[in-house]
Design an enzyme around this catalytic site. Sequence first.
Site, short mmCIF file in Angstrom:
data_model
loop_
_atom_site.label_atom_id
_atom_site.label_comp_id
_atom_site.label_asym_id
_atom_site.label_seq_id
_atom_site.Cartn_x
_atom_site.Cartn_y
_atom_site.Cartn_z
N LYS A 14 -46.81 -12.87 -5.72
CA LYS A 14 -46.09 -11.58 -5.61
C LYS A 14 -46.87 -10.61 -4.72
O LYS A 14 -46.31 -10.02 -3.80
CB LYS A 14 -45.88 -10.97 -7.01
N ARG A 39 -42.12 -6.12 -16.19
CA ARG A 39 -42.61 -7.35 -16.81
C ARG A 39 -42.07 -7.50 -18.23
O ARG A 39 -42.38 -8.49 -18.90
CB ARG A 39 -44.13 -7.34 -16.86
N ARG A 51 -59.06 -18.66 -6.52
CA ARG A 51 -59.31 -17.30 -6.00
C ARG A 51 -60.64 -16.78 -6.54
O ARG A 51 -61.42 -16.17 -5.82
CB ARG A 51 -58.16 -16.37 -6.42
N ARG A 105 -62.17 -10.99 -10.33
CA ARG A 105 -61.33 -10.34 -11.35
C ARG A 105 -61.66 -10.93 -12.72
O ARG A 105 -61.70 -12.15 -12.89
CB ARG A 105 -59.85 -10.57 -11.03
N ARG A 154 -52.19 -15.31 -19.94
CA ARG A 154 -51.25 -14.61 -19.04
C ARG A 154 -49.95 -15.40 -18.90
O ARG A 154 -48.87 -14.82 -18.87
CB ARG A 154 -51.91 -14.39 -17.66
P1 B4P Z 1 -51.18 -13.28 -5.85
O1 B4P Z 1 -50.30 -12.95 -4.72
O2 B4P Z 1 -52.38 -12.40 -6.07
O3 B4P Z 1 -50.42 -13.42 -7.23
P2 B4P Z 1 -49.64 -12.35 -8.11
O4 B4P Z 1 -48.37 -13.03 -8.46
O5 B4P Z 1 -49.54 -11.02 -7.42
O6 B4P Z 1 -50.68 -12.18 -9.34
P3 B4P Z 1 -50.79 -11.59 -10.82
O7 B4P Z 1 -49.47 -11.63 -11.52
O8 B4P Z 1 -51.88 -12.37 -11.43
O9 B4P Z 1 -51.39 -10.16 -10.71
P4 B4P Z 1 -51.04 -8.69 -11.16
O10 B4P Z 1 -52.03 -7.87 -10.41
O11 B4P Z 1 -49.59 -8.37 -10.98
O12 B4P Z 1 -51.66 -14.81 -5.60
C1 B4P Z 1 -52.59 -15.47 -6.42
C2 B4P Z 1 -53.42 -16.44 -5.59
O13 B4P Z 1 -52.59 -17.46 -5.03
C3 B4P Z 1 -54.14 -15.79 -4.41
O14 B4P Z 1 -55.42 -16.34 -4.32
C4 B4P Z 1 -53.29 -16.17 -3.20
O15 B4P Z 1 -54.06 -16.24 -2.01
C5 B4P Z 1 -52.76 -17.52 -3.60
N1 B4P Z 1 -51.43 -17.79 -3.03
C6 B4P Z 1 -50.38 -16.93 -2.99
N2 B4P Z 1 -49.30 -17.52 -2.40
C7 B4P Z 1 -49.69 -18.81 -2.10
C8 B4P Z 1 -49.02 -19.94 -1.48
N3 B4P Z 1 -47.74 -19.87 -1.06
N4 B4P Z 1 -49.71 -21.09 -1.34
C9 B4P Z 1 -51.01 -21.18 -1.74
N5 B4P Z 1 -51.70 -20.16 -2.32
C10 B4P Z 1 -51.04 -18.99 -2.50
O16 B4P Z 1 -51.33 -8.59 -12.75
C11 B4P Z 1 -52.62 -8.61 -13.34
C12 B4P Z 1 -52.59 -8.07 -14.79
O17 B4P Z 1 -52.24 -6.65 -14.79
C13 B4P Z 1 -51.60 -8.67 -15.78
O18 B4P Z 1 -52.09 -9.85 -16.39
C14 B4P Z 1 -51.44 -7.51 -16.83
O19 B4P Z 1 -52.55 -7.45 -17.72
C15 B4P Z 1 -51.47 -6.27 -15.96
N6 B4P Z 1 -50.12 -5.81 -15.54
C16 B4P Z 1 -49.67 -5.76 -14.25
N7 B4P Z 1 -48.42 -5.28 -14.20
C17 B4P Z 1 -48.04 -5.05 -15.51
C18 B4P Z 1 -46.83 -4.57 -16.11
N8 B4P Z 1 -45.76 -4.27 -15.37
N9 B4P Z 1 -46.78 -4.46 -17.47
C19 B4P Z 1 -47.86 -4.75 -18.22
N10 B4P Z 1 -49.03 -5.22 -17.71
C20 B4P Z 1 -49.13 -5.36 -16.36
#
Ligand code: B4P
Length: 191
Positions: A13, A87, A126, A138, A149
């Site tokens: 995302k 979420r 990562r 992280r 998660r």
């Molecule tokens: P990201 O792009 O970082 O993944 P994400 O989906 O954004 O991550 P996440 O859900 O964990 O994080 P968030 O900060 O929202 O990609 C992950 C990895 O994969 C990277 O290393 C990237 O390079 C690699 N990658 C990406 N695409 C790829 C592809 N096509 N091929 C290969 N590799 C690939 O959430 C973190 C925490 O914050 C949650 O657990 C929760 O505690 C809190 N939180 C956030 N929003 C919340 C909400 N709305 N409500 C309640 N808690 C919340």
Amino acid sequence: MNIILLGPPGAGKGTQAQRLVEERGMVQLSTGDMLREARTSGTEMGNKVAAIMDAGQLVTDEIVIGLIEEKIQHGSAGGFIFDGFPRTLGQADALNELLSRNGAELGAVILLEVDDDTLVKRIVNRAAEAAAAGKPVRADDNEESVKIRLMEYYKKTSPLIGYYYAKGNLKTVDGLQSMDQVAADIEKVLA
Ligand code: B4P
């Protein structure tokens, strides 16, 4: 146009949101980034957020909705990308209310589909890459937190798939493809 990027932890995302900012001039609203910033504040709220995030759980709706509300009240000409928000069903209802109060509408809700094994590998990778580069790792990027998660995602976030399908907003993209191919498929959805 306002869009949501939906999907499990590590689905990409944040990665795709950054590309949309560069290519379309949209404004990224990542609740993960906002919460990571809040946790460094040293306030009581920041400490509470840190403990919840490190355990791999979801922060309360009240805190997250408050953060989003503050950001969207001034609007965005290019539209918002909601990255990791909503979420929960409570957050989705709050977003509807906030958008309509600001005279805005919701366009596509893009679900990035990735299997659990790949998600765990990406996140653990990562953390390893950050550690090797001497960058901060992280606290929730370890196998144990990722499993929690994922459980949180299936229990509290996955009901949003049916919710947005019923509203006609849901679009699915194969998140297992290369980052470039995922970006190309998102462009097709938004065209
Ligand atoms: P990201 O792009 O970082 O993944 P994400 O989906 O954004 O991550 P996440 O859900 O964990 O994080 P968030 O900060 O929202 O990609 C992950 C990895 O994969 C990277 O290393 C990237 O390079 C690699 N990658 C990406 N695409 C790829 C592809 N096509 N091929 C290969 N590799 C690939 O959430 C973190 C925490 O914050 C949650 O657990 C929760 O505690 C809190 N939180 C956030 N929003 C919340 C909400 N709305 N409500 C309640 N808690 C919340």
